[in-house]
Write a protein that holds these residues in place. Sequence first.
Motif, short mmCIF file in Angstrom:
data_model
loop_
_atom_site.label_atom_id
_atom_site.label_comp_id
_atom_site.label_asym_id
_atom_site.label_seq_id
_atom_site.Cartn_x
_atom_site.Cartn_y
_atom_site.Cartn_z
N ASP A 172 0.84 -1.11 0.05
CA ASP A 172 0.22 -0.17 0.11
C ASP A 172 0.69 1.23 0.08
OD1 ASP A 172 -2.37 -1.46 0.00
OD2 ASP A 172 -2.42 -1.63 2.09
N LYS A 173 1.92 1.28 0.75
CA LYS A 173 2.88 2.14 0.57
C LYS A 173 3.87 2.33 -0.58
CE LYS A 173 3.49 2.79 5.72
NZ LYS A 173 4.38 2.79 6.88
N ASN A 174 3.58 1.42 -1.55
CA ASN A 174 4.21 1.43 -2.74
C ASN A 174 6.06 1.30 -2.31
OD1 ASN A 174 4.55 1.01 -5.61
ND2 ASN A 174 4.69 3.20 -5.90
N ASN A 175 6.39 0.71 -1.50
CA ASN A 175 7.92 0.61 -1.10
C ASN A 175 8.30 -0.79 -1.62
OD1 ASN A 175 10.17 0.40 0.44
ND2 ASN A 175 9.45 1.31 2.13
N SER A 176 8.74 -0.79 -2.81
CA SER A 176 9.34 -1.93 -3.33
C SER A 176 10.57 -2.51 -2.72
CB SER A 176 9.70 -1.58 -5.00
OG SER A 176 10.52 -0.42 -4.92
N LEU A 219 -5.53 -12.59 -1.51
CA LEU A 219 -5.79 -11.84 -2.96
C LEU A 219 -4.79 -10.70 -3.13
CD1 LEU A 219 -9.68 -12.22 -3.20
CD2 LEU A 219 -7.92 -13.85 -3.71
N CYS A 220 -4.91 -9.87 -1.95
CA CYS A 220 -3.94 -8.68 -2.27
C CYS A 220 -2.46 -9.06 -2.50
CB CYS A 220 -3.90 -7.83 -1.07
SG CYS A 220 -2.86 -6.48 -0.90
N VAL A 221 -1.88 -9.99 -1.86
CA VAL A 221 -0.43 -10.44 -2.08
C VAL A 221 0.02 -11.18 -3.33
CG1 VAL A 221 1.38 -11.92 -1.12
CG2 VAL A 221 0.12 -10.37 0.53
N ARG A 222 -1.33 -12.05 -3.61
CA ARG A 222 -1.20 -12.83 -4.84
C ARG A 222 -0.94 -12.15 -6.11
NH1 ARG A 222 -4.64 -14.28 -8.72
NH2 ARG A 222 -4.02 -16.06 -9.79
N ARG A 223 -1.62 -10.81 -6.15
CA ARG A 223 -1.74 -10.11 -7.59
C ARG A 223 -0.76 -8.99 -7.48
NH1 ARG A 223 -3.99 -5.54 -9.93
NH2 ARG A 223 -5.00 -5.13 -8.06
N ARG A 224 -0.85 -8.17 -6.31
CA ARG A 224 0.01 -7.09 -6.19
C ARG A 224 1.43 -7.08 -6.03
NH1 ARG A 224 -4.03 -3.45 -2.65
NH2 ARG A 224 -5.85 -4.47 -2.87
N GLU A 302 -8.65 -1.77 -6.59
CA GLU A 302 -7.63 -2.72 -6.36
C GLU A 302 -8.27 -4.23 -5.77
OE1 GLU A 302 -4.63 -3.00 -7.59
OE2 GLU A 302 -4.70 -0.90 -8.43
N LEU A 303 -9.25 -3.99 -4.90
CA LEU A 303 -9.61 -5.01 -4.23
C LEU A 303 -10.64 -5.92 -5.41
CD1 LEU A 303 -10.86 -4.04 -0.69
CD2 LEU A 303 -9.02 -5.47 -1.22
N VAL A 304 -11.30 -5.06 -6.04
CA VAL A 304 -12.09 -5.44 -7.15
C VAL A 304 -11.20 -6.44 -8.13
CG1 VAL A 304 -13.55 -5.20 -9.18
CG2 VAL A 304 -13.95 -3.85 -6.99
N LEU A 305 -10.03 -5.79 -8.71
CA LEU A 305 -9.27 -6.46 -9.40
C LEU A 305 -8.54 -7.67 -8.85
CD1 LEU A 305 -7.36 -3.45 -10.89
CD2 LEU A 305 -9.06 -4.69 -12.17
N ASP A 306 -8.46 -7.94 -7.58
CA ASP A 306 -7.67 -9.08 -6.86
C ASP A 306 -8.80 -10.15 -6.88
OD1 ASP A 306 -5.63 -7.53 -6.19
OD2 ASP A 306 -6.36 -7.04 -4.04
N ALA A 307 -10.08 -9.87 -6.87
CA ALA A 307 -11.15 -10.97 -6.75
C ALA A 307 -11.46 -11.40 -8.28
CB ALA A 307 -12.60 -10.21 -6.44
N LEU A 308 -11.38 -10.42 -9.15
CA LEU A 308 -11.60 -10.84 -10.79
C LEU A 308 -10.38 -11.66 -11.30
CD1 LEU A 308 -12.64 -7.50 -12.36
CD2 LEU A 308 -13.86 -9.67 -11.96
N ASP A 309 -9.09 -11.28 -10.66
CA ASP A 309 -8.09 -12.16 -11.13
C ASP A 309 -7.97 -13.75 -10.52
OD1 ASP A 309 -5.42 -12.16 -12.34
OD2 ASP A 309 -4.42 -12.71 -9.97
N ILE A 310 -8.75 -13.89 -9.20
CA ILE A 310 -8.66 -15.09 -8.77
C ILE A 310 -9.78 -16.01 -9.14
CG2 ILE A 310 -10.23 -14.58 -6.78
CD1 ILE A 310 -6.80 -16.62 -6.71
#
Length: 1484
Positions: A172-176, A219-224, A302-310
């Motif tokens: 969420d903090k975009n800290n790569s 779902l968040c970890v899996r896609r993002r 982003e949560l919607v995209l996580d759900a669609l991806d799974i």
Amino acid sequence: MNNKNKNNDLSSEKIAKALKGAGLSVEERIVIATEAWSNNQLFFPNKDDFLFEWLCTALTKTKVKSPTECAAYQIAYWRLFRQLLAHYTERAENTRKQPPAIRVQLITAITTLLFHLKTITHENNAKNILLELYECVKLLLSPTFALSYRPTFEQMSTTVDQWMDTLTLFIDKNNSILVDSLLPLSSVLLRRYVTQLVQTANQRKSFTSIIDKMFVKILCVRRRTINIAHEKVLAQTISDQVTDILVKALFHPDVVLEYTSVLKKDQQSITQQQSITKNKTSYVSKLFEELGQLLENKNDQELVLDALDILPVLFDNFIQAFRKKRGNTTSQDIDRQVEFGFFTECRNLLDKLNTSASYVQTLSKLLQILVQLNVYVARNDALSQQQFTVLDEITETMIHFLKDQNKRAYQGCIFELANTILKVDFSLIEGRVSILWPYMLNPEKEAENHCLDLAMAVLQTYAASRQMESYTDDLITGLQGLAFEDVYIILEKPLFSRQFMDELSATVNKHMPAAQALNIFERFIQGIQTSTEETKTKPPVKKQKKHHHASISRHPSTTRFIAVFLAQFIHAVRLSQHQRQAFQEPAKRLFDSFIKPSLDQQQDDTTESNVIPALQIHSSLMNTMSDIYWYPMKQDVCEWLGNTLESVFLIHTTTKTQGDRVAVILSANALLQHAYYAYVIGSVDESLSTPLVSRVNSVLDYVLQETTPIDYEAKWNGTLLHLDDSSVKIALWKLLADEWFDVICQFAIGERGKKLTSFVLLTLLESPTFKTTTVTNKLTLRFISELLLRSANFYEASCFKDFNSSAHELTHIVMKSSSTVGKNVTTDMIIKAIQYLNQLLLFPMEYYTKRERQQVIWMTFLIDVFVGVAVKADTETRTKAQLRSRTLLLRFFATNNSGNILEMNSDLLGWFLLSTAFNQDQENDLSKAVLERTKQLDIQVLRSLLSMVVSNATKAMEVFDRTCKMRIEWAKKDQPNALDWVINMVETIKESLHRHASKEDVINNISAQQSMAELSRFVIKGLNDAKGQIATTLEDKAPLSVAPIDSSLLILVSLLQEYAQCLGQRGDQVVDIAALSRVMVALASPCTTLLQRSLRSLSSTERSVTMKMITAFVSSLCKTLSRYQHVYVTERVFAVIWFIYSLVYESDEQCAQSLCQAFSSWVGNLDNEQFTVVTQGFIEQSNRLISQATEKDRKVYLSLLSELLRGATDEQKSWLRRCLPALVTKISAMSRQAETVEFIQQALKFLTTISSQQSLRTSAYDISLILACLIQVSNPPHIEQFGQVTKETAHQLFHGICDVLQNLLLYHRQQLVDIMAPFIATLQTLLYCFQSPHLALVTKKRKAAEKQETPLQKLALISTWAPLDTSAADRCARLFSTMAKKSVTGSSSNSGGNKRYTGLQQHRIISRHAPFILIEYFAIQSNITMSISQPQIKTILETGLYNLMDMTSESDRNMILAGLDASGKLLFKNFYTSWKENHMYTGQ
């Protein structure tokens, strides 16, 4: 002193009190603990166990008042913890002692630290502590600590949940940076969590835990993670592991059947698409509830995209898990209903979203899985009809999306969805194809790839159902209804691409029924006529908006699109002669109704709609159907057609539009095609040949016209759609060169032929670069001309048999250069000469006539002359010109097999050789290439000259004698490259002497004895001078940058000795071999001293120069004639070689290899007395090496001894057999003193070499010594001195042992049968290298068993890496198979009075020992702690054991059973059953 006092203050009691007592802070305690661990002088019994226990306890104390008091937050604690874990891991690998048990919940410390990471503000601090934590967790959760610490599933769940919280926060903090730092730790944690997740007893609890607590995070970890991490490969691994967790929890075999009650619906619920979430009949419905809530989230996309991806992943894994659980009952209706019900529910969830690209992509992926797993099966039952209704609604939705103007941004996704629906059931698309055609013909730019996939899928579907006629109707209807603005934009669309056209051709050729061909052809004609009539009748429509198909005006020239497909169809169709006759009348009607009117009425606005389509169709019909299209034409029609095509070509060459440029190319092709059929085939009278010449010349004149300057830099990509003014000539030249070369050769005569030749040459000469054109996707005039010059057709054409222009230009350059007396020759003049030389190099030698060859040779030679004297020109340019001229001369000389203009003039040849001196200062590839070409020319001239000398030509003898004397004078005067020319002379003479060895009179003429005697004196003087120079260098201790002895001089030494051998006894007087030998031997000591000095020098240049010189010197020394090497000389040469090889053995591998080769060749030339001296030298050296020597000396000894074996002749080897027992025994003794693995490897290589020598004629006693040596070498006594043996080295040692054993079986079986016992024992030892321990069954009994093992049971250097890999198992199995062979060819002959066995007797003797190998194998397998357990290794070994089993009899098998315990007997019986069923030969 302070450090000593400090060490004295530390004691075990004080450290224990400080760490476990009160009063010290967290930081102070870890400082004391770290100091205690790192202090090796401190006496502290069980220090590691104490510190480990204290540290584990300290890390788990997480409930503290202040974060500074928590040990888990301190990086120093984790650093010390990592060191202790590494210590226990290393101890376990070396001693197999298990680490101590961990009695605290250490996983809680990891969880606490993961939570604390959220509060760390400095990235570097967090990154460093994560790195230490990863190393600790990797070691803690490794198999080494499997028995020491096992966290519970609940504890692992808490840790993984906290890890996901932390990782989600970083995302969420975009800290790569922190995400990348956390990923390695994630992989270790998830691997353990998945293992425990599958083994947990309460799967419902696991399901609920995942859904309620971790689902959203997963779902968040899996896609993002993949999107933000820099380490994409590791991020993908983490994503796959997270997906695996989700799948195993949601679709566990104990859970998956719970979905049956949820997804089983009645017919009405399917059609009405009621969501199952309204009827909660099972806990698994929470999955769909949670997904529905995520998809309805309007705040976080982003949560919607996580759900669609799974969703597709869940659908895929559910079907596989459900089918695996249900077994073979998937065809039942209830299973079909459940499987399709999951898809329906996923679609219902998607309907909660607004339509977007993600929606369409997810729906497409779901349908792809539906197809791949065969979820939907079209049947004639109610369930299939209900499912078809759902799919039909999806198809209708897809069509709605396609028509919606607002959704054109993701048209590619819609095409992909349509393609997937087509794969599900063609009937879903069949009625809607007409709606798809306008969009497929004119897709959006971003959707073209998906459009091409869909179009090819539609074509293949129609072809599979043999409905090409229907396909053609739909295609033509779509083309006629197409709305567009620019014809060339449409022609660049996917359906007009070469890829689709090739697929269409292949489909028509292979799948179209021949009966449909005529109807399809008629349909195309009808479509063209309809489009043409609309063009004539319909007025133009004003331009409207561009954004939608319905709002774009109909362009009148749709005829061109239909013509493209018609031309492709004509080229692709394959018909019999009878079927072709049916096309005659339609083809004539097409010509009369469309082609003829279109070509006759030439207007600017009809080029696109009439002229170009007519030319395309006409050319296609001429190519494929000339028998029914061209031949029936009347002569006046043919004449009209030729005149019309010529006028079309001439009219369009004057205009500059894109259509005109295309019409020029097409009309030129049709015009040349017309000339071919009219003239070459002879369908017209000769009286009409004059107009044909005019028509062909009109095309040729346009290409060759001199009024328009040629753009030599122009490029063309090869497509008519991208023609511009500069590329029209490239396209026409490509057309002429590739398609109609024969036609233009018939008509291009006289002046026009000369122009065409000049055009070909100018395109090569005037190109901006003169390097070879590289193959690219762009065409140029130069590239096409080069291809033409590389084809045979060019040289067969009489009109091109003219290169006088090039020769004339060369003559002009020579004359211009001669007028300036060479000194004023400019660089530009040389560059011009290079251009013409490049052109001449393109022509093959067969192209030139005898007279032309002489002209080119003289012109090229003169160019070389003026380049040599052009002192003011650029040196690099002169070198390039000289390289080209001498390459061309070499080709001519090699073709004529003569030296031509150089062979009868020694002064001219001398000047020619010395003219390369101007570029010798430049050490580059060009200068080396020139020198190499000149050497080849020189050898060619000398061979030609000597051939004339052999023929007793007086003039040739004089020239040859003068040439030899001149070169020796050059060498004396130290001219550049003089020794190279002398070497060429000696090599050529030596070669000729070998060829005419039996002709005494010829030998006297070609031996040049006077010159060779002079050369011998020069070489001896040069060697003496070099000896003095070396002495001076050593005395003055001066640095060395240039070798004192020229390598060419040493080459001459070898050549002179070979020359003397050719002449026999008189050669010794001519060359004075005795003096030469004395000088070489005298140089040995100074050279050795010089090498010693250079190896001590810090200058790498001096070392390199000296080593190269010494290598060349030893090679020449070894070639010294053996009759001048008495015993003393032989001993000295041998000592020199040994000493020099010892010096360079480890410092220069290449130099050492060269010395080995020289030594090997020297050994082969020794007589028996000298060979005895060398062999005795090895035996004497071995006595010294056993008592006092370094490891390096032993390796040098083995290396040279191996070369002695390789270089010895068969006669020498038969004598060497007498010394073989002594040598092998000495090596066994040396191996007891071995200190490095490298010596063991070298000894195995020697044993491999000696065991492969059949000519040694070994006895059984010799073989027994070799086996004893092998056992001693593979089991050295002091392995603790060897250090850590790597895995690769262990495998090399194993393969080395197998090589020796294999050689004994293949080449010495006759002698081996008498000493099978040690051989079988060695084979039994190899089996122990494949053992692997069973960690769960390790007990104290194993330790006692290890102590009782004999050294023979384990190869200590190899067994540490047991089990070895499959390649080692292959070698072992191959040994067993070789044992079982009944007859082996190539066995050495008997010697020493041994008994002689036949092949059958050998097999019987060996078969008596085969049961002992089987007993040993099953004894290993019956061991409860250590056995060969890896399946792949067992399978490979059993292949060889089956072959051993073939050798056993029933009594042998009973003996095997008697030698095994109960478990071993059971294993053997199973093995016997498998052997009998799968391997045993039954005679069938």
